[in-house]
Design an enzyme around this catalytic site. Structure first.
Site, PDB file in Angstrom:
ATOM      1  N   SER A 260       0.842  -1.183   0.000  1.00 29.46           N
ATOM      2  CA  SER A 260       0.000   0.000   0.000  1.00 29.46           C
ATOM      3  C   SER A 260       0.880   1.236   0.000  1.00 29.46           C
ATOM      4  CB  SER A 260      -0.889   0.000   1.257  1.00 29.46           C
ATOM      5  OG  SER A 260      -1.513   1.244   1.469  1.00 29.46           O
TER       6      SER A 260
ATOM      7  N   TYR B 112      -3.549  -1.226   9.802  1.00 28.70           N
ATOM      8  CA  TYR B 112      -3.348  -1.423   8.368  1.00 28.70           C
ATOM      9  C   TYR B 112      -1.953  -0.977   7.946  1.00 28.70           C
ATOM     10  CZ  TYR B 112      -4.466  -1.092   3.348  1.00 28.70           C
ATOM     11  OH  TYR B 112      -4.488  -1.242   1.983  1.00 28.70           O
TER      12      TYR B 112
END
Length: 264
Positions: A137, A150
């Site tokens: 990400s 996350y």
């Protein structure tokens, strides 16, 4: 001739979003794809549409990985590539994040990636080499408030990618990481899952948010991430391993200053 003709690729989280677009594109490019997910109805329907195979896979379970590998070998005879796409996102301030929530995000996003590499790499090596693409990400390279679990997991995915690239290179396996920014999928746009939501209103809200944050002035599209996954899975990236490929509309480069060219 497709760019993946004759290749066998396992894609996790393939029932919707980025994984769906990867499955569609890889199929169009000649790959034989094993779609995996926990959304069985959507996964089976998509696999049927594409003429591919589907198996249920909770990426945080070792037994599920063993079953998926066995299914791929039964259906296609070997495995040449893996796209570790499955992931979940939870928004919460770090100090307000329950331990159970943090651990579940890590279980899916980080442990799932580790288990996938460990289960599939020996099969890829036995087939003569191939590729692993881990979906990290933008947050593997920068922090965003309210995404502590996350962000921590995605930083770990990038670390796993680099170690795997070093260790697996002698076995003919290249390992790289996709680092998408905001992408218009149900993960970043939950309104897509709400039958009562106005999709046009949700799209306008997202457009307004990212117009001021991203130099290209818009949220990403899942098919754009799929094209990057195709690049990392194909011979076009034959001398690239251990690297993060950032697909973020310029977000990591910097935020446009209000009133300046490109700013809002």
């Amino acid at each position: 001739m497709g760019r993946l003709d004759g290749r066998v690729v396992v894609i996790t989280g393939a029932a919707r979003g980025q994984g769906e677009q990867e499955a569609r594109l890889f199929t169009a490019e000649g790959a034989r794809v094993l779609l995996t997910d926990v959304l069985d109805d959507r996964g089976e329907a998509l696999a049927g549409e594409l003429g591919q195979r589907y198996v249920r896979l909770d990426v945080g379970r070792e037994d599920d990985w063993a079953a998926a590998v066995a299914r791929a070998k039964e259906a296609y005879g070997r495995i040449d590539g893996l796209v570790n796409n499955a992931g979940i996102l939870r928004f919460n301030a770090l100090v307000d994040t329950p331990l159970e929530e943090f651990q579940e995000v890590v279980r899916v996003n980080q442990v799932g990636c580790f288990l996938g590499i460990r289960a599939v790499a020996p099969e890829i090596a036995a087939a003569g080499g191939g590729t692993i693409v881990n979906t990290a990400s933008y947050t593997a390279l920068a922090g965003i408030a309210a995404t502590g679990a996350y962000t921590a997991a995605k930083h770990a995915v990038l670390g796993l990618t680099r170690v795997a690239a070093i260790e697996l290179a002698p076995r003919g396996i290249r390992v790289n990481a996709l680092c998408p920014g905001a992408v218009d999928t149900p993960m970043s746009n939950p309104a897509l899952l709400d039958p009562d939501a106005d999709p046009e209103e949700a799209a306008r809200a997202l457009a307004g948010l990212y117009r001021g944050l991203v130099p290209l002035g818009r949220i990403g599209r899942p098919e754009e991430v799929a094209r990057a996954a195709l690049f990392l899975t194909s011979e076009d990236s034959s001398y690239l391993t251990g690297q993060p490929l950032v697909i973020d509309g310029g977000w990591l480069a910097g935020v446009p200053f209000p009133g300046q060219p490109g700013g809002s």
